[in-house]
Motif scaffolding. Structure first.
Motif, PDB file in Angstrom:
ATOM      1  N   LEU A 106       1.603  -8.437   2.051  1.00 45.77           N
ATOM      2  CA  LEU A 106       1.403  -7.069   1.579  1.00 45.77           C
ATOM      3  C   LEU A 106       0.094  -7.052   0.799  1.00 45.77           C
ATOM      4  O   LEU A 106      -0.014  -7.695  -0.259  1.00 45.77           O
ATOM      5  N   ASP A 107      -0.904  -6.347   1.297  1.00 49.88           N
ATOM      6  CA  ASP A 107      -2.227  -6.334   0.677  1.00 49.88           C
ATOM      7  C   ASP A 107      -2.366  -5.098  -0.207  1.00 49.88           C
ATOM      8  O   ASP A 107      -2.568  -3.979   0.284  1.00 49.88           O
ATOM      9  N   LEU A 108      -2.263  -5.312  -1.512  1.00 51.04           N
ATOM     10  CA  LEU A 108      -2.372  -4.191  -2.443  1.00 51.04           C
ATOM     11  C   LEU A 108      -3.801  -3.693  -2.569  1.00 51.04           C
ATOM     12  O   LEU A 108      -4.025  -2.584  -3.063  1.00 51.04           O
ATOM     13  N   ASN A 110      -5.027   0.140  -2.734  1.00 49.03           N
ATOM     14  CA  ASN A 110      -5.726   0.502  -3.969  1.00 49.03           C
ATOM     15  C   ASN A 110      -4.758   0.657  -5.132  1.00 49.03           C
ATOM     16  O   ASN A 110      -4.797   1.626  -5.892  1.00 49.03           O
ATOM     17  N   THR A 111      -3.866  -0.324  -5.259  1.00 44.46           N
ATOM     18  CA  THR A 111      -2.903  -0.307  -6.352  1.00 44.46           C
ATOM     19  C   THR A 111      -2.673  -1.736  -6.826  1.00 44.46           C
ATOM     20  O   THR A 111      -3.210  -2.694  -6.257  1.00 44.46           O
ATOM     21  N   SER A 112      -1.899  -1.875  -7.864  1.00 43.03           N
ATOM     22  CA  SER A 112      -1.574  -3.200  -8.393  1.00 43.03           C
ATOM     23  C   SER A 112      -0.228  -3.150  -9.092  1.00 43.03           C
ATOM     24  O   SER A 112       0.277  -2.072  -9.414  1.00 43.03           O
ATOM     25  N   ILE A 113       0.365  -4.319  -9.284  1.00 49.78           N
ATOM     26  CA  ILE A 113       1.604  -4.449 -10.061  1.00 49.78           C
ATOM     27  C   ILE A 113       1.330  -5.542 -11.080  1.00 49.78           C
ATOM     28  O   ILE A 113       1.542  -6.729 -10.833  1.00 49.78           O
ATOM     29  N   ALA A 172       5.365 -10.765  -1.827  1.00 47.05           N
ATOM     30  CA  ALA A 172       5.245  -9.633  -0.901  1.00 47.05           C
ATOM     31  C   ALA A 172       6.534  -8.835  -0.859  1.00 47.05           C
ATOM     32  O   ALA A 172       6.515  -7.591  -0.879  1.00 47.05           O
ATOM     33  N   LEU A 173       7.659  -9.527  -0.803  1.00 44.21           N
ATOM     34  CA  LEU A 173       8.952  -8.853  -0.766  1.00 44.21           C
ATOM     35  C   LEU A 173       9.179  -8.024  -2.021  1.00 44.21           C
ATOM     36  O   LEU A 173       9.497  -6.828  -1.952  1.00 44.21           O
TER      37      LEU A 173
END
Length: 560
Positions: free
Chosen positions: A142-144, A148-151, A216-217
């Protein structure tokens, strides 16, 4: 974000932010319920985020599309039943097999994550109902950056499942760096560039936004849960549960030092196991009392299990865990799971006397069990040694000891644990083994390894054994002689990656009381609940697969 003390009630309260908790939260929110999810630590993802993210799903719709692969519910049931202890009921096993494929379909439709089935053998493919592939499923990255977001509070991947504990890698990238075929340097360069040139984000955080495996999950579930309106609160721990007349009515939590009551008619406990609680380990696992021998994250202290038993919940199999060999790095809070290294050619595991005692290439659950059994037999502490030669040292990793890098470039804590000698006799003296026995062990092993045989323990006979061997080595990819000095030894310990024992549940994931009756409104999944696998480990993903499936079932039942 608003403070949690502004919340008086929720339709569903979720305890724990691993994959199980997030699955339950997302499904409940999709039904229109108001959902609050609390997480004890400051980071989201629990042990799931540090895992490989694989799920063991028999008879999935994805696997049905694989040519030549045949599977059935009956075969899957017979396989689990043959391995599982008696405390896993038939109804629970059948419920899992029936619901797991539907959960996977729902997951891929509800969150930005896709899974693929792998030709990865069950851990016991020779057992009745066992398969040589396609039950284990792995998440795609999963490419954030693209989104254009982040966790920023996502728990990082385990050092054993990432490059240097910083850069996330895919299964294919791991394979390229492990075996280093032609072009592997280009693969490494792409990984480093992908991480370094994530600008301007890289200027404010060291976190990798290219999420793989368990990251990713969990990352995908966090994004979906946020969009669905789930309220997620970190640094919030469960204190106790409230029940009246056999039904849950709410819970007390601790948040920012304040005690807060939340009314909830449905509570789903997905807070992990109890493997990091010293008192519980001393009570139930007296042979392995040290919590730092666990590879799980430090917050799994059994809070949810304690709260549930305080209101009459039943527990099952409290002497069971997901056993595993682990490496220890001084200064680290957790053990590092040893998965691949034991199956690579040119190494053996020995006890304190310098003797082999097991098939090193067996699954980590079986290896951990055998290490503990052998320690009890010889009356020693459950510490052993991985022995390998300089050929192995050049080509393969041994836990935190990386190939190609000279000793002086390794982590300081790692170099303190490694033993090195020009002769096996000198190496034996360094590890406290009997020199003659270690020499005899290696000589005997070498005499058969070149021919691809291990008459003592059958290493490489199983399809699973060969999964992690080096395909360039023949006739047995797990066997090669140890005959190139200098020789090395790294300590390895019997440990676990979490407990698989806990609250007793039914086929709807409802927690049952000491009389076997459901406690209405109380559910449990993941390592908070006693595993449907009954203390066994059928295949890669046997923890996350049931955790997510029963969390999904719990949310569906709670909100129907």
């Amino acid at each position: 974000m608003r403070r949690i003390d502004t919340i008086d009630a929720a339709d569903v309260l979720i305890v724990g932010s691993g994959a199980a908790g997030l699955v339950a939260a997302l499904r409940a929110a999709q039904s229109g319920a108001s959902v609050v999810l609390i997480e004890k630590s400051s980071e989201i993802g629990g042990t799931s985020a540090t895992s490989g993210g694989g799920i063991w799903i028999p008879c999935s719709n994805l696997a049905k599309g694989v040519e030549g692969h045949a599977d059935s519910d009956d075969e899957a049931f017979r396989y689990i039943r043959a391995l599982a202890a008696g405390w896993s009921h038939d109804s629970l096993i059948r419920s899992y097999i029936h619901q797991a494929p539907a959960m996977l379909d729902w997951l891929m439709a509800s969150a930005p994550i896709q899974y693929i089935p792998l030709p990865y053998p069950d851990y016991h493919p020779e057992a009745e109902g066992g398969k040589t592939g396609w039950r284990t499923h792995l998440p795609l990255p999963l490419d954030l950056r693209v989104r254009n977001t982040s966790i920023r509070n996502l728990r990082r991947a385990s050092p054993a499942a990432s490059l240097g504990g910083v850069i996330n890698w895919t299964f294919d990238e791991t394979t390229a760096l492990l075996y280093r075929p032609k072009g592997w340097i280009k693969t490494l360069a792409k990984m480093l560039a992908r991480y370094a040139f994530d600008l301007p984000y890289r200027l404010t955080s060291t976190r990798d936004r290219f999420l793989t495996l368990g990251n990713a999950l969990v990352g995908a579930l966090v994004l979906a849960a946020r969009d669905a309106g789930v309220a997620i609160y970190t640094d919030t721990s469960l204190k106790d549960l409230k029940a009246e007349n056999g039904r849950i009515i709410g819970a007390t939590v601790l948040h920012d030092g304040a005690t807060i009551n939340i009314a909830a008619r449905n509570i789903i406990l997905t807070a992990g196991g109890w493997e990091r609680d010293t008192e519980l380990r001393q009570q139930h696992l007296p042979h392995l009392p040290d919590p730092t021998h666990s590879g799980s994250q430090p917050n799994n202290t059994g809070d949810a299990i304690k709260a549930a038993t305080a209101i009459g919940a039943q527990v099952r199999g409290m002497d069971a865990a997901w056993w595993a060999p682990v490496f220890r790095v001084p200064g680290e809070q957790r053990g590092r799971l040893c998965t691949i290294e034991r199956a690579l050619p040119g190494c053996i595991m020995v006890d304190q006397n310098g003797e082999r005692f097991m098939n090193e290439a067996s699954s980590y659950h079986i290896a951990g069990e055998q290490m503990m059994a052998h320690a009890a037999k010889i009356g020693s502490a459950p510490r052993f040694w991985m022995i390998f030669d300089s050929r192995y040292r050049r080509h393969y990793p041994m836990g935190p000891l990386y190939p190609l890098l000279p000793d002086w470039l390794q982590l300081p804590g790692v170099t303190k644990t490694v033993k090195k000698a020009r002769t096996l006799s000198d190496l034996a003296n360094q590890i406290g083994a009997v020199p003659q026995r270690l020499e005899q062990t290696v000589t005997g092993f070498n005499s058969h390894a070149a021919a691809g045989n291990d008459p003592a323990f059958g290493r490489g006979n199983s399809a699973y054994d060969r999964m992690y061997g080096d395909p360039r080595v023949s006739p047995n990819p797990t066997l090669a002689a140890l005959d190139e000095a200098p020789y090395y030894a790294v300590p390895i310990y019997a440990g676990d990656i979490g407990t698989c024992s806990g609250l007793a549940t039914d086929e709807h994931a409802r927690v049952v009381d000491v009389n076997g009756a459901p406690i209405e409104g109380l559910y449990a999944a993941g390592n908070t609940a006693a595993s449907v696998m009954g203390g066994s480990y059928p295949g890669a993903g046997s923890t996350l697969g049931p955790a997510m499936t029963f969390a999904w079932a719990a949310a569906g039942h709670a909100t129907q």
